[in-house]
Design an enzyme around this catalytic site. Sequence first.
Site, PDB file in Angstrom:
ATOM      1  N   GLN A 254      38.624  41.732  46.406  1.00 41.53           N
ATOM      2  CA  GLN A 254      39.845  40.943  46.307  1.00 41.53           C
ATOM      3  C   GLN A 254      40.290  40.482  47.700  1.00 41.53           C
ATOM      4  O   GLN A 254      40.668  39.322  47.904  1.00 41.53           O
ATOM      5  CB  GLN A 254      40.945  41.800  45.658  1.00 41.53           C
TER       6      GLN A 254
ATOM      7  N   ASP B 295      51.689  43.097  43.869  1.00 43.35           N
ATOM      8  CA  ASP B 295      50.750  43.446  42.796  1.00 43.35           C
ATOM      9  C   ASP B 295      51.560  44.202  41.737  1.00 43.35           C
ATOM     10  O   ASP B 295      52.724  44.582  41.982  1.00 43.35           O
ATOM     11  CB  ASP B 295      49.621  44.322  43.381  1.00 43.35           C
TER      12      ASP B 295
ATOM     13  N   CYS C 273      47.024  39.376  43.388  1.00 45.50           N
ATOM     14  CA  CYS C 273      45.615  39.435  42.975  1.00 45.50           C
ATOM     15  C   CYS C 273      45.439  39.050  41.513  1.00 45.50           C
ATOM     16  O   CYS C 273      44.341  38.681  41.108  1.00 45.50           O
ATOM     17  CB  CYS C 273      45.067  40.828  43.236  1.00 45.50           C
TER      18      CYS C 273
ATOM     19  N   ARG D 293      33.255  48.811  38.734  1.00 43.29           N
ATOM     20  CA  ARG D 293      34.724  48.931  38.658  1.00 43.29           C
ATOM     21  C   ARG D 293      35.025  50.264  37.995  1.00 43.29           C
ATOM     22  O   ARG D 293      34.665  50.475  36.829  1.00 43.29           O
ATOM     23  CB  ARG D 293      35.314  47.775  37.853  1.00 43.29           C
TER      24      ARG D 293
ATOM     25  N   ARG E 244      37.552  34.261  44.719  1.00 46.38           N
ATOM     26  CA  ARG E 244      36.743  35.428  44.345  1.00 46.38           C
ATOM     27  C   ARG E 244      35.287  35.007  44.177  1.00 46.38           C
ATOM     28  O   ARG E 244      34.375  35.692  44.625  1.00 46.38           O
ATOM     29  CB  ARG E 244      37.260  36.059  43.032  1.00 46.38           C
TER      30      ARG E 244
HETATM   31  N1  NVA Z   1      46.197  47.179  41.356  1.00 45.01           N
HETATM   32  C1  NVA Z   1      45.706  46.515  40.166  1.00 45.01           C
HETATM   33  C2  NVA Z   1      44.773  45.417  40.544  1.00 45.01           C
HETATM   34  C3  NVA Z   1      44.189  44.654  39.388  1.00 45.01           C
HETATM   35  C4  NVA Z   1      43.223  43.625  39.808  1.00 45.01           C
HETATM   36  C5  NVA Z   1      45.013  47.537  39.294  1.00 45.01           C
HETATM   37  O1  NVA Z   1      44.278  48.377  39.824  1.00 45.01           O
HETATM   38  O2  NVA Z   1      45.206  47.512  38.074  1.00 45.01           O
HETATM   39  N1   CP Z   2      42.134  40.492  40.602  1.00 43.19           N
HETATM   40  C1   CP Z   2      41.241  41.062  39.796  1.00 43.19           C
HETATM   41  O1   CP Z   2      40.436  41.892  40.206  1.00 43.19           O
HETATM   42  O2   CP Z   2      41.285  40.630  38.496  1.00 43.19           O
HETATM   43  P1   CP Z   2      40.528  41.294  37.256  1.00 43.19           P
HETATM   44  O3   CP Z   2      41.126  42.647  37.041  1.00 43.19           O
HETATM   45  O4   CP Z   2      40.796  40.362  36.114  1.00 43.19           O
HETATM   46  O5   CP Z   2      39.070  41.380  37.570  1.00 43.19           O
END
Ligand code: NVA
Ligand code: CP
Length: 306
Positions: free
Chosen positions: A133, A225, A265, A103, A293
């Site tokens: 997701q 979102d 999400c 991530r 998930r």
């Molecule tokens: N668009 C959001 C998704 C979180 C799961 C972000 O990147 O923070």
């Molecule tokens: N939806 C999602 O990816 O959640 P987290 O940021 O908690 O992993």
Amino acid sequence: MKKDFVSMSDIDRVTFLEIIRDACVLKEEREKAMEKIPLKGKVLAMLFEKPSLRTRFTFQTGIYELGGMGIYFAPSDIDIGKRESVEDIAKNLSRWASGIMARTFAHSTVTGLAEHSSVPVINGLSNLEHPCQILADFQTIYEKKGKLDNIKLAFIGDGNNVCNSMLLASGIMGVDFRVAHPKGYEPDKEITEEAKKLAGASGGSITITNDPKEAADGVDVIYTDVWASMGFKHEAEERRKAFASFQVNEEVALCADKDYIFMHCLPAIRGEEVTSEVIDGPHSVVFDQAENRLHSQKALMLKLMR
Ligand code: NVA
Ligand code: CP
């Protein structure tokens, strides 16, 4: 059996015999049981530059349920690209791990890991995409609607990572996908073009508009979102103004099909991108998405790591 086993005297004779019998069965069946575990002994390296609840829990539990284990690296543990280059991290991890989940902020960090790693790399969210997701979301749509054909889906809000991956997925799967975003917050241009090409071949369609109600007209799914994603939180104040008329509320929901589902999400900010009435209402499937998930990522890991 008592709750605790603190002293030998915590078990009686019957329990004692049961434990010994169970131990003999476990010993006997150990090899057979291990064969049923498809990712036995495999290790998933889990690299995080950003916080997470769902992604961390579901990957770590998912690999565990398949017989392997996940090793979590917090943002400060590796300090990707600063303490060590992406290339060297990928080459080190390839010697020990069976897969890497990352991530990141920059999407190039994930693609860089993939380029230099000999084991599969999974994008657990970058600034550009959040494909894991979307796997869970399509599983959820399938479960709720009983089909993936002829789905109409409106994404209302920021043209962000989730929106970008949903664009590509819609192109691949033939979804009638509409994005409604404020000016200046459009999805990635190259991805939009790619999604349109894919939709041409799959029978889907891609519509980009600045009108939430137009996007939501008759849809099976309304998706939104947060207005400020991770990495953009410093813009939250100006985004609140820009996105004010892009909230998913009862008025917007009324434009959708009467059996529409609401998707997000998570994490969500109630009162910003969505009202409590909608996200906590009868059409919401957000916790099904979260649950899926786990299942969809297990299926993904089996495809990549078996
Ligand atoms: N668009 C959001 C998704 C979180 C799961 C972000 O990147 O923070
Ligand atoms: N939806 C999602 O990816 O959640 P987290 O940021 O908690 O992993």
